[in-house]
Design an enzyme around this catalytic site. Structure first.
Site, PDB file in Angstrom:
ATOM      1  N   ILE A 184      62.062  37.379  21.177  1.00 41.93           N
ATOM      2  CA  ILE A 184      62.572  35.694  21.024  1.00 41.93           C
ATOM      3  C   ILE A 184      61.327  35.194  21.332  1.00 41.93           C
ATOM      4  O   ILE A 184      60.899  34.396  20.783  1.00 41.93           O
ATOM      5  CB  ILE A 184      63.676  35.529  21.911  1.00 41.93           C
ATOM      6  CG1 ILE A 184      64.730  36.594  21.389  1.00 41.93           C
ATOM      7  CG2 ILE A 184      64.116  33.544  21.501  1.00 41.93           C
ATOM      8  CD1 ILE A 184      65.927  36.188  22.439  1.00 41.93           C
TER       9      ILE A 184
ATOM     10  N   ALA B 108      60.685  36.355  29.775  1.00 39.88           N
ATOM     11  CA  ALA B 108      60.608  37.601  30.137  1.00 39.88           C
ATOM     12  C   ALA B 108      61.634  38.142  31.367  1.00 39.88           C
ATOM     13  O   ALA B 108      61.850  36.933  31.620  1.00 39.88           O
ATOM     14  CB  ALA B 108      59.515  37.712  30.595  1.00 39.88           C
ATOM     15  N   ALA B 109      61.931  39.451  30.808  1.00 38.57           N
ATOM     16  CA  ALA B 109      63.146  39.540  31.335  1.00 38.57           C
ATOM     17  C   ALA B 109      63.296  41.527  31.091  1.00 38.57           C
ATOM     18  O   ALA B 109      62.618  41.227  30.166  1.00 38.57           O
ATOM     19  CB  ALA B 109      64.223  38.830  31.104  1.00 38.57           C
TER      20      ALA B 109
ATOM     21  N   TYR C  21      72.503  43.106  35.197  1.00 41.62           N
ATOM     22  CA  TYR C  21      72.483  42.497  34.557  1.00 41.62           C
ATOM     23  C   TYR C  21      72.665  40.257  34.275  1.00 41.62           C
ATOM     24  O   TYR C  21      72.207  40.053  34.378  1.00 41.62           O
ATOM     25  CB  TYR C  21      72.307  42.784  33.043  1.00 41.62           C
ATOM     26  CG  TYR C  21      71.554  41.829  31.928  1.00 41.62           C
ATOM     27  CD1 TYR C  21      70.089  42.311  31.267  1.00 41.62           C
ATOM     28  CD2 TYR C  21      72.250  40.846  30.583  1.00 41.62           C
ATOM     29  CE1 TYR C  21      69.446  40.633  30.278  1.00 41.62           C
ATOM     30  CE2 TYR C  21      72.031  39.559  29.926  1.00 41.62           C
ATOM     31  CZ  TYR C  21      70.662  40.260  29.681  1.00 41.62           C
ATOM     32  OH  TYR C  21      69.922  38.420  29.196  1.00 41.62           O
TER      33      TYR C  21
ATOM     34  N   LYS D 104      70.739  36.911  35.822  1.00 42.33           N
ATOM     35  CA  LYS D 104      71.018  36.045  35.168  1.00 42.33           C
ATOM     36  C   LYS D 104      71.549  34.388  35.627  1.00 42.33           C
ATOM     37  O   LYS D 104      71.215  33.489  35.316  1.00 42.33           O
ATOM     38  CB  LYS D 104      71.307  36.649  33.427  1.00 42.33           C
ATOM     39  CG  LYS D 104      70.423  37.232  32.340  1.00 42.33           C
ATOM     40  CD  LYS D 104      69.407  36.261  32.051  1.00 42.33           C
ATOM     41  CE  LYS D 104      68.125  36.938  30.816  1.00 42.33           C
ATOM     42  NZ  LYS D 104      66.960  36.055  31.202  1.00 42.33           N
TER      43      LYS D 104
ATOM     44  N   ASN E  18      74.323  36.223  21.366  1.00 38.44           N
ATOM     45  CA  ASN E  18      73.503  38.084  20.693  1.00 38.44           C
ATOM     46  C   ASN E  18      73.008  37.707  19.881  1.00 38.44           C
ATOM     47  O   ASN E  18      73.200  37.689  18.382  1.00 38.44           O
ATOM     48  CB  ASN E  18      74.441  39.026  19.992  1.00 38.44           C
ATOM     49  CG  ASN E  18      75.683  39.916  21.744  1.00 38.44           C
ATOM     50  OD1 ASN E  18      76.278  39.184  22.000  1.00 38.44           O
ATOM     51  ND2 ASN E  18      75.084  40.896  21.463  1.00 38.44           N
TER      52      ASN E  18
ATOM     53  N   GLY F 218      80.512  48.138  31.931  1.00 32.18           N
ATOM     54  CA  GLY F 218      79.764  46.916  32.267  1.00 32.18           C
ATOM     55  C   GLY F 218      80.102  45.927  30.885  1.00 32.18           C
ATOM     56  O   GLY F 218      79.768  44.989  31.179  1.00 32.18           O
TER      57      GLY F 218
HETATM   58  C1  UD2 Z   1      72.917  41.106  24.371  1.00 27.34           C
HETATM   59  C2  UD2 Z   1      71.512  41.290  24.837  1.00 27.34           C
HETATM   60  C3  UD2 Z   1      71.992  40.905  26.171  1.00 27.34           C
HETATM   61  C4  UD2 Z   1      72.065  39.379  26.639  1.00 27.34           C
HETATM   62  C5  UD2 Z   1      73.572  39.262  25.717  1.00 27.34           C
HETATM   63  C6  UD2 Z   1      74.231  38.028  26.313  1.00 27.34           C
HETATM   64  C7  UD2 Z   1      70.659  43.045  23.856  1.00 27.34           C
HETATM   65  C8  UD2 Z   1      70.102  43.937  23.760  1.00 27.34           C
HETATM   66  N1  UD2 Z   1      71.280  43.136  24.677  1.00 27.34           N
HETATM   67  O1  UD2 Z   1      74.091  42.305  25.043  1.00 27.34           O
HETATM   68  O2  UD2 Z   1      69.842  40.357  26.376  1.00 27.34           O
HETATM   69  O3  UD2 Z   1      71.779  38.853  25.894  1.00 27.34           O
HETATM   70  O4  UD2 Z   1      73.977  40.699  24.820  1.00 27.34           O
HETATM   71  O5  UD2 Z   1      75.560  37.955  25.109  1.00 27.34           O
HETATM   72  O6  UD2 Z   1      69.877  42.213  23.178  1.00 27.34           O
HETATM   73  N2  UD2 Z   1      77.273  48.894  20.434  1.00 27.34           N
HETATM   74  C9  UD2 Z   1      77.721  50.193  19.987  1.00 27.34           C
HETATM   75  N3  UD2 Z   1      76.492  51.029  19.939  1.00 27.34           N
HETATM   76  C10 UD2 Z   1      75.445  50.900  19.753  1.00 27.34           C
HETATM   77  C11 UD2 Z   1      74.518  49.638  20.335  1.00 27.34           C
HETATM   78  C12 UD2 Z   1      76.086  48.514  21.260  1.00 27.34           C
HETATM   79  O7  UD2 Z   1      78.800  50.060  19.664  1.00 27.34           O
HETATM   80  O8  UD2 Z   1      74.906  51.918  19.339  1.00 27.34           O
HETATM   81  C13 UD2 Z   1      77.544  47.799  21.302  1.00 27.34           C
HETATM   82  C14 UD2 Z   1      78.088  47.714  22.862  1.00 27.34           C
HETATM   83  O9  UD2 Z   1      79.098  48.643  23.498  1.00 27.34           O
HETATM   84  C15 UD2 Z   1      78.446  46.112  23.064  1.00 27.34           C
HETATM   85  C16 UD2 Z   1      77.881  45.179  21.525  1.00 27.34           C
HETATM   86  O10 UD2 Z   1      77.573  46.597  20.873  1.00 27.34           O
HETATM   87  O11 UD2 Z   1      80.052  46.072  23.185  1.00 27.34           O
HETATM   88  C17 UD2 Z   1      76.412  44.692  21.491  1.00 27.34           C
HETATM   89  O12 UD2 Z   1      75.814  45.528  22.314  1.00 27.34           O
HETATM   90  P1  UD2 Z   1      74.330  44.762  22.844  1.00 27.34           P
HETATM   91  O13 UD2 Z   1      73.395  45.678  23.548  1.00 27.34           O
HETATM   92  O14 UD2 Z   1      73.453  45.191  21.260  1.00 27.34           O
HETATM   93  O15 UD2 Z   1      74.544  43.759  23.606  1.00 27.34           O
HETATM   94  P2  UD2 Z   1      75.250  43.125  24.741  1.00 27.34           P
HETATM   95  O16 UD2 Z   1      76.739  41.971  24.877  1.00 27.34           O
HETATM   96  O17 UD2 Z   1      76.015  44.288  25.254  1.00 27.34           O
END
Ligand code: UD2
Length: 306
Positions: free
Chosen positions: A20, A79-80, A145, A149, A174, A272
């Site tokens: 970003i 940064a994070a 996390y 935040k 996201n 989580g």
């Molecule tokens: C994202 C951001 C985080 C924060 C948050 C706000 C990233 C890495 N993380 O966390 O910084 O801003 O959003 O809501 O951008 N999933 C799968 N398969 C995979 C990987 C992920 O099914 O191979 C699922 C995961 O279990 C989750 C969803 O996709 O339900 C989103 O996962 P993520 O890691 O992209 O992002 P999130 O929401 O944990």
């Protein structure tokens, strides 16, 4: 550069070599004096625009921060540790970087009387009572996390209330787009994209009914520029689109756009993980004039053309 009058400023972007932060640097560098502080733990030197001053360093290091923030007007603090999953595995490191790093930045901003636009997160809400959720939703983070935040988001507001500093927290949902790298701890879209490009199985965690609000990085850059110039400081804004997509639907969309033969496979749900997430963006729309411009389908098409 979005149609915002943001010129002639001395700007620090922490995490400016990352996904970003580097898009933000691209948007600002022509009309402003931009310095980037990044430890390159996940960012990459080649993301940094040539016109920016680059300093490799740690956002927790007071001396380094004092040097890069000398006479600065505006700080975008990106940064994070960005991965929820990584924070579950290593909570102390997440806390050090995200929480302590934010305090170091806020203290320096207080010294310089600089505006701070902070990259907060939807993860602070935890499992919401309703979706779409607005900024009055109680915070109840479910991961380290989200906890870090959340406290950083509240410090940002407190620095406004206590010291009169111009601060804003942008609660990103996201974020996706070019330069988001695919790795174990990356955003789901970059992971699915790489899997589909290789015709590998697309790995959905759990049953795939969990939802997210995917917002394109260009819209996030616009929100940051609006936050940098608004009079409505001392508060937090959701930055999403208001569109809710299940992870299973996302997997199917990506497989179809990539024209891949990938199988969609389901693994264990993530500890989580939040079940539903979708932003009510009325506050940002009303106060900042923020409007998302890139629908998920279009954003994904562009990613696969790149
Ligand atoms: C994202 C951001 C985080 C924060 C948050 C706000 C990233 C890495 N993380 O966390 O910084 O801003 O959003 O809501 O951008 N999933 C799968 N398969 C995979 C990987 C992920 O099914 O191979 C699922 C995961 O279990 C989750 C969803 O996709 O339900 C989103 O996962 P993520 O890691 O992209 O992002 P999130 O929401 O944990």
């Amino acid at each position: 550069m979005p149609d915002v009058d943001l010129t002639g400023q001395t700007i620090l972007i922490t995490g400016g070599a990352g996904f970003i932060g580097s898009h933000l640097a691209d948007a600002l560098v022509d009309a402003n004096d931009v310095t980037i502080l990044d430890d390159l733990s996940t960012g990459a030197r080649e993301n940094v625009p040539e016109e920016a001053t680059f300093v490799e360093g740690d956002v927790r290091d007071e001396q380094t921060v004092a040097e890069v923030a000398d006479d600065v007007d505006l700080i975008f603090h990106e940064a994070a540790i960005v991965s929820v999953q990584q924070s579950v595995e290593a909570p102390q490191r997440c806390h050090d970087v995200t929480h302590d790093g934010t305090l170091t930045i806020l203290e320096r901003a207080r010294h310089e009387d600089a505006r701070v636009v902070f990259a907060s997160s939807a993860a602070i809400y935890g499992e919401p009572s309703t979706v779409p959720l607005d900024e009055t939703e109680p915070v109840d983070p479910s991961s380290p996390y989200g906890i870090d935040k959340c406290s950083a988001d509240q410090y940002v507001r407190a620095y406004h209330d206590l010291y009169g500093l111009e601060t804003i927290a942008l609660r990103y949902f996201n974020v996706y787009g070019p330069r988001q790298t695919a790795g174990d701890y990356s955003g789901v879209i970059s992971i699915f994209r790489e899997q589909a490009n290789r015709d590998d199985p697309i790995t959905v965690d759990g049953d795939g009914t969990q939802t997210r609000d995917f917002v394109h990085v260009e819209d996030v850059v616009r929100a940051n520029c609006l936050a940098a110039t608004t009079e409505h400081v001392g508060t937090a804004y959701n930055v999403g689109t208001g569109e809710e997509t299940t992870i299973r639907t996302l997997a199917e969309k990506i497989r179809s756009i990539a024209d891949a033969d990938s199988e969609i496979v389901h693994g264990d749900p993530r500890p989580g993980d939040i079940e539903r997430s979708c932003a009510d963006i009325s506050r940002a729309r009303d106060a900042l004039g923020y409007e998302p411009t890139i629908a998920l389908g279009d954003g994904l098409e562009t990613l696969f053309e790149a």
